[in-house]
Motif scaffolding. Structure first.
Motif, PDB file in Angstrom:
ATOM      1  N   PHE A 204       0.822  -1.202   0.000  1.00 35.92           N
ATOM      2  CA  PHE A 204       0.000   0.000   0.000  1.00 35.92           C
ATOM      3  C   PHE A 204       0.861   1.259   0.000  1.00 35.92           C
ATOM      4  O   PHE A 204       0.554   2.241  -0.683  1.00 35.92           O
ATOM      5  CB  PHE A 204      -0.950   0.000   1.203  1.00 35.92           C
ATOM      6  CG  PHE A 204      -1.893  -1.176   1.221  1.00 35.92           C
ATOM      7  CD1 PHE A 204      -2.252  -1.822   0.052  1.00 35.92           C
ATOM      8  CD2 PHE A 204      -2.418  -1.645   2.426  1.00 35.92           C
ATOM      9  CE1 PHE A 204      -3.121  -2.909   0.065  1.00 35.92           C
ATOM     10  CE2 PHE A 204      -3.280  -2.726   2.448  1.00 35.92           C
ATOM     11  CZ  PHE A 204      -3.632  -3.358   1.267  1.00 35.92           C
ATOM     12  N   LEU A 205       1.955   1.221   0.752  1.00 38.72           N
ATOM     13  CA  LEU A 205       2.845   2.379   0.746  1.00 38.72           C
ATOM     14  C   LEU A 205       3.554   2.503  -0.603  1.00 38.72           C
ATOM     15  O   LEU A 205       3.754   3.608  -1.111  1.00 38.72           O
ATOM     16  CB  LEU A 205       3.854   2.290   1.893  1.00 38.72           C
ATOM     17  CG  LEU A 205       4.784   3.505   2.062  1.00 38.72           C
ATOM     18  CD1 LEU A 205       3.998   4.811   2.093  1.00 38.72           C
ATOM     19  CD2 LEU A 205       5.627   3.361   3.328  1.00 38.72           C
ATOM     20  N   SER A 206       3.912   1.374  -1.212  1.00 34.81           N
ATOM     21  CA  SER A 206       4.510   1.426  -2.550  1.00 34.81           C
ATOM     22  C   SER A 206       3.542   2.065  -3.545  1.00 34.81           C
ATOM     23  O   SER A 206       3.942   2.884  -4.390  1.00 34.81           O
ATOM     24  CB  SER A 206       4.889   0.022  -3.035  1.00 34.81           C
ATOM     25  OG  SER A 206       6.118  -0.405  -2.493  1.00 34.81           O
ATOM     26  N   HIS A 227       9.718   8.075   0.617  1.00 33.00           N
ATOM     27  CA  HIS A 227      10.460   6.858   0.281  1.00 33.00           C
ATOM     28  C   HIS A 227      11.321   6.394   1.456  1.00 33.00           C
ATOM     29  O   HIS A 227      11.462   5.186   1.702  1.00 33.00           O
ATOM     30  CB  HIS A 227      11.325   7.091  -0.960  1.00 33.00           C
ATOM     31  CG  HIS A 227      10.550   7.100  -2.243  1.00 33.00           C
ATOM     32  ND1 HIS A 227       9.771   8.171  -2.629  1.00 33.00           N
ATOM     33  CD2 HIS A 227      10.413   6.166  -3.223  1.00 33.00           C
ATOM     34  CE1 HIS A 227       9.194   7.900  -3.798  1.00 33.00           C
ATOM     35  NE2 HIS A 227       9.562   6.691  -4.172  1.00 33.00           N
ATOM     36  N   LEU A 228      11.892   7.345   2.169  1.00 33.12           N
ATOM     37  CA  LEU A 228      12.678   6.969   3.350  1.00 33.12           C
ATOM     38  C   LEU A 228      11.781   6.371   4.433  1.00 33.12           C
ATOM     39  O   LEU A 228      12.213   5.500   5.197  1.00 33.12           O
ATOM     40  CB  LEU A 228      13.418   8.189   3.902  1.00 33.12           C
ATOM     41  CG  LEU A 228      14.518   8.766   3.009  1.00 33.12           C
ATOM     42  CD1 LEU A 228      15.180   9.957   3.707  1.00 33.12           C
ATOM     43  CD2 LEU A 228      15.566   7.705   2.654  1.00 33.12           C
ATOM     44  N   GLY A 367      14.425   4.302  -1.756  1.00 29.35           N
ATOM     45  CA  GLY A 367      14.462   4.626  -0.334  1.00 29.35           C
ATOM     46  C   GLY A 367      15.217   3.618   0.498  1.00 29.35           C
ATOM     47  O   GLY A 367      15.448   3.846   1.692  1.00 29.35           O
ATOM     48  N   LEU A 368      15.627   2.491  -0.086  1.00 31.74           N
ATOM     49  CA  LEU A 368      16.251   1.408   0.671  1.00 31.74           C
ATOM     50  C   LEU A 368      17.770   1.580   0.754  1.00 31.74           C
ATOM     51  O   LEU A 368      18.440   1.798  -0.260  1.00 31.74           O
ATOM     52  CB  LEU A 368      15.950   0.059   0.033  1.00 31.74           C
ATOM     53  CG  LEU A 368      14.495  -0.380  -0.034  1.00 31.74           C
ATOM     54  CD1 LEU A 368      14.394  -1.785  -0.613  1.00 31.74           C
ATOM     55  CD2 LEU A 368      13.832  -0.327   1.333  1.00 31.74           C
ATOM     56  N   GLU A 387      21.573  13.753  -6.267  1.00 32.91           N
ATOM     57  CA  GLU A 387      22.150  12.938  -5.189  1.00 32.91           C
ATOM     58  C   GLU A 387      21.411  13.104  -3.867  1.00 32.91           C
ATOM     59  O   GLU A 387      21.218  12.137  -3.123  1.00 32.91           O
ATOM     60  CB  GLU A 387      23.643  13.290  -5.000  1.00 32.91           C
ATOM     61  CG  GLU A 387      24.544  12.822  -6.119  1.00 32.91           C
ATOM     62  CD  GLU A 387      24.541  13.750  -7.335  1.00 32.91           C
ATOM     63  OE1 GLU A 387      25.315  13.499  -8.271  1.00 32.91           O
ATOM     64  OE2 GLU A 387      23.759  14.736  -7.337  1.00 32.91           O
ATOM     65  N   ALA A 388      20.977  14.311  -3.573  1.00 33.11           N
ATOM     66  CA  ALA A 388      20.332  14.584  -2.287  1.00 33.11           C
ATOM     67  C   ALA A 388      18.973  13.915  -2.155  1.00 33.11           C
ATOM     68  O   ALA A 388      18.418  13.839  -1.051  1.00 33.11           O
ATOM     69  CB  ALA A 388      20.177  16.091  -2.084  1.00 33.11           C
ATOM     70  N   PHE A 389      18.437  13.415  -3.271  1.00 31.20           N
ATOM     71  CA  PHE A 389      17.107  12.808  -3.252  1.00 31.20           C
ATOM     72  C   PHE A 389      17.171  11.301  -3.510  1.00 31.20           C
ATOM     73  O   PHE A 389      16.194  10.703  -3.962  1.00 31.20           O
ATOM     74  CB  PHE A 389      16.213  13.485  -4.288  1.00 31.20           C
ATOM     75  CG  PHE A 389      16.109  14.970  -4.081  1.00 31.20           C
ATOM     76  CD1 PHE A 389      15.310  15.492  -3.065  1.00 31.20           C
ATOM     77  CD2 PHE A 389      16.834  15.858  -4.870  1.00 31.20           C
ATOM     78  CE1 PHE A 389      15.226  16.857  -2.862  1.00 31.20           C
ATOM     79  CE2 PHE A 389      16.743  17.213  -4.678  1.00 31.20           C
ATOM     80  CZ  PHE A 389      15.945  17.725  -3.666  1.00 31.20           C
ATOM     81  N   HIS A 390      18.300  10.701  -3.206  1.00 28.61           N
ATOM     82  CA  HIS A 390      18.482   9.261  -3.391  1.00 28.61           C
ATOM     83  C   HIS A 390      19.117   8.632  -2.164  1.00 28.61           C
ATOM     84  O   HIS A 390      20.075   9.174  -1.597  1.00 28.61           O
ATOM     85  CB  HIS A 390      19.382   8.975  -4.606  1.00 28.61           C
ATOM     86  CG  HIS A 390      18.674   9.106  -5.912  1.00 28.61           C
ATOM     87  ND1 HIS A 390      18.459  10.317  -6.522  1.00 28.61           N
ATOM     88  CD2 HIS A 390      18.112   8.166  -6.726  1.00 28.61           C
ATOM     89  CE1 HIS A 390      17.805  10.136  -7.662  1.00 28.61           C
ATOM     90  NE2 HIS A 390      17.582   8.836  -7.799  1.00 28.61           N
TER      91      HIS A 390
END
Length: 624
Positions: A204-206, A227-228, A367-368, A387-390
């Protein structure tokens, strides 16, 4: 004995109940109740062959006994004897409407066997007989969505809601269908409600995370944080169970690479992954494909032949899949789904391989922390902007994707505007990508180029009505819009014969549709954005040497579209050469991308062998 058996069932003591029912059947062999009870008790105990024996006697005594036929089919199904279950349940629904569950389980059996049309027939028969059963309407929605009939699935889901079914699964699936027809805000609302009701269900979160990618109203920071949150909820508890890997740390040996996807089938991913699988150097890489979807088709068979080892794994749990990957001694495991359907991110979260990556299916972070790299390229994720969003490091290849044109495609057609037709803009992208800012831009284009029209593909009646209302609000009438329904691949490709210039969507660009369009000779006008999802169109056009079809702002996109509407001769010149450009690009691209990928995988493996506990570095590879 029957009374004692019934009492034991009431106490949930099925072993004792089976004993009493067996004695009752011995005393009175023609007792239907005794054999039904014995079959039920055996079924509850998991003694399936014995349950079948008892239930076969029961239905021989009463061939139209609904409960007997239902339980017999259920026992067959649990033993993976699908053909016998199908025959039994088929007979059951032909002679009785009870129990209602027979329609649900029969539909699910057919659905998971790929017999979607038959599944729809069964569930519609169930609804005819039990119109107040909310679960039946929910299942109908699922079947229609699986067929790609998302607009039609929405009323089925909403009927289930109106009948009192408020399960998070229903809300999440309704959210998926709403997203597919472009109702992004409602999609996010449904997906969020599902997550709130069942915060411990990763699917559901995915689904919610996937819907955020389509929304221009959710910021990059908000998307990344969401995602985090997936990692915090579902990956963090697994980290204590991570184990050291026993792979051979030999830098030069043949590496085992595993690709994981539910889309090794008639799906857009196949256009991109098949050329890679076909081009892999098998002397240096052993290719394992882990297929997470339950049904295989002719595309699955092609991909199976391109792999060294093909592993159907839709029935495996995340623990079982992770154990299988670890036992296969995979060195580098590559996710091709991200948070899209049938992903197995929680198998990755168990860290079954020393190096793990994500690619192609989801142009954003997972997010993993268990996934070390996201494979991309500079044109999609410019250095310093992403980079800051991965949570992953970015493994930038000179080009990170290739494409295999559809076989037996129609020839490129002439320029419609030079053949007496109104200048026609076109968008055959998934309707989910047609956000409100896109409609506003298109309306401005049509207003300023009054002799032009717009073709929209994949248009259901509901989508047509929704879009017409939005265009009407911008002063654009129905006569300016041409709607095309969803059609087969060849007919879809032939629609390009009616299009002068394709208009890309934003912030979520087309992918497969962009390649199809240029293959059919129709250039795509694209706006470059600030994420990989919004850079695909511009990346493709620049790769073809057609920078003129790239815009840096929406205003420039509108201005260029208006200008091109008066330059049909110039577009015709591009049209006649475009397929050749694509052929040159794709002929070399599969080889070049695969070589660069293999260099990247080999370098990552060498770095890992030098020190698995050391943080893996940022990678940028030179061109081949």
């Amino acid at each position: 004995m029957l009374a004692k058996g019934n009492a034991a069932v009431g106490e949930q003591d099925f072993a004792k109940a089976a004993g009493f029912y067996r004695q009752a059947a011995e005393i009175q062999p023609d007792s239907l109740s005794a054999h039904i009870g014995l079959g039920y008790a055996r079924l509850q105990l998991g003694e399936l062959p014995l349950a079948i024996d008892a239930l076969k006697v029961a239905v021989s005594l009463d061939p139209e006994h609904g409960d007997g036929l239902y339980m017999l089919g259920k026992a067959y199904a649990e033993l993976q004897r699908g053909d016998e279950a199908e025959r039994t349940w088929g007979k059951g629904i032909s002679v009785t409407a009870q129990p209602e569950e027979i329609f649900l389980d029969f539909c699910l059996l057919l659905f998971n066997s790929g017999k979607i049309e038959r599944a729809q027939t069964v569930i519609e028969q169930g609804i005819f007989k039990h119109p107040q059963n909310a679960d039946l309407h929910f299942f109908l929605g699922n079947v229609l969505a699986e067929k790609g009939l998302y607009s039609e699935s929405i009323p089925a889901y909403e009927q289930a809601l109106s009948l009192g079914l408020g399960s998070p699964h229903l809300l999440s699936n309704l959210g998926n269908s709403l997203r597919q027809v472009g109702h992004i805000d409602r999609s996010l609302e449904m997906a969020k409600r599902a997550v709130e009701l069942a915060p411990d269900v990763p699917q559901f979160l995915s689904n919610y995370l996937l819907s955020t990618q389509y929304s221009p109203n959710v910021s990059r920071v908000e998307k990344f944080e969401a995602h985090l949150e997936f990692s915090r909820r579902f990956e963090a508890p697994l980290k204590q169970h991570w184990r050291a890997h026993e792979n051979d740390f030999d830098k030069s040996r043949r590496l085992r690479v595993g690709y994981v996807s539910g889309d090794f089938r008639n799906h857009s991913l196949a256009y991109f992954i098949e050329p890679i699988l076909r081009s892999h150097d098998r002397s240096g890489f052993e290719i394992h494909c882990y297929y997470t979807y339950p049904v295989q088709d002719e595309v699955s068979e092609r991909i199976r032949r391109l792999s060294d080892r093909w592993v159907p794994c839709s029935t495996l749990s995340d623990d079982e899949l992770a154990d299988r990957i670890r036992s296969d001694a995979i060195d580098i495991l590559i996710d091709l789904s991200g948070h899209t359907g049938h992903n197995r991110l929680l198998a990755f979260a168990r860290r079954p391989a020393p190096i793990q990556m994500t690619w192609l299916g989801y142009q954003a972070t997972t997010g993993l922390s268990a996934i070390d790299f996201r494979i991309t390229e500079e044109s999609l994720d410019p250095t310093g902007s992403s980079e800051a969003f991965h949570s992953e490091k970015l493994l930038r290849l000179p080009s990170s994707g290739t494409f295999s044109p559809a076989p037996n495609s129609p020839d490129v057609g002439g320029q419609p505007a030079l053949e007496g037709y109104p200048f026609t803009f076109g968008c055959l992208n998934n309707p989910s990508k047609i956000a409100d800012p896109v409609i506003e831009a298109w309306a401005e284009i049509l207003r300023t180029a009054p002799a032009s029209r717009l073709m929209v593909g994949h248009a259901s009646l509901a989508l047509r009505e929704a879009l017409l209302a939005k265009f009407d609000a911008h002063g654009i009438g129905e006569s300016r819009i041409v709607f095309q329904p969803k059609v087969c691949l060849r007919d879809y490709l032939s629609l390009h014969h009616q299009i002068d210039l394709a208009l890309d969507t934003f912030p979520y660009n087309g992918g497969t549709t962009t390649f199809h369009s240029v293959w059919m000779g129709v250039p795509v006008l694209a706006v470059q954005g600030d994420t990989a999802l919004s850079n695909v169109g511009a990346s493709v056009m620049r790769g073809l040497g057609l920078d003129a079809f790239c815009a840096s702002t929406v205003d420039e996109y509108v201005a260029k579209a208006i200008r091109f509407s008066g330059e049909a001769d110039a577009l015709s010149s591009v049209r006649t050469s475009l397929r050749q450009r694509v052929e040159v690009l794709t002929n070399n691209l599969a080889r070049d991308v695969t070589l660069a990928l293999e260099q990247g995988l080999r370098q990552c493996w060498a770095d890992y062998c030098d020190g698995p506990s050391v943080a893996l570095p940022q990678h940028r590879l030179a061109g081949p």
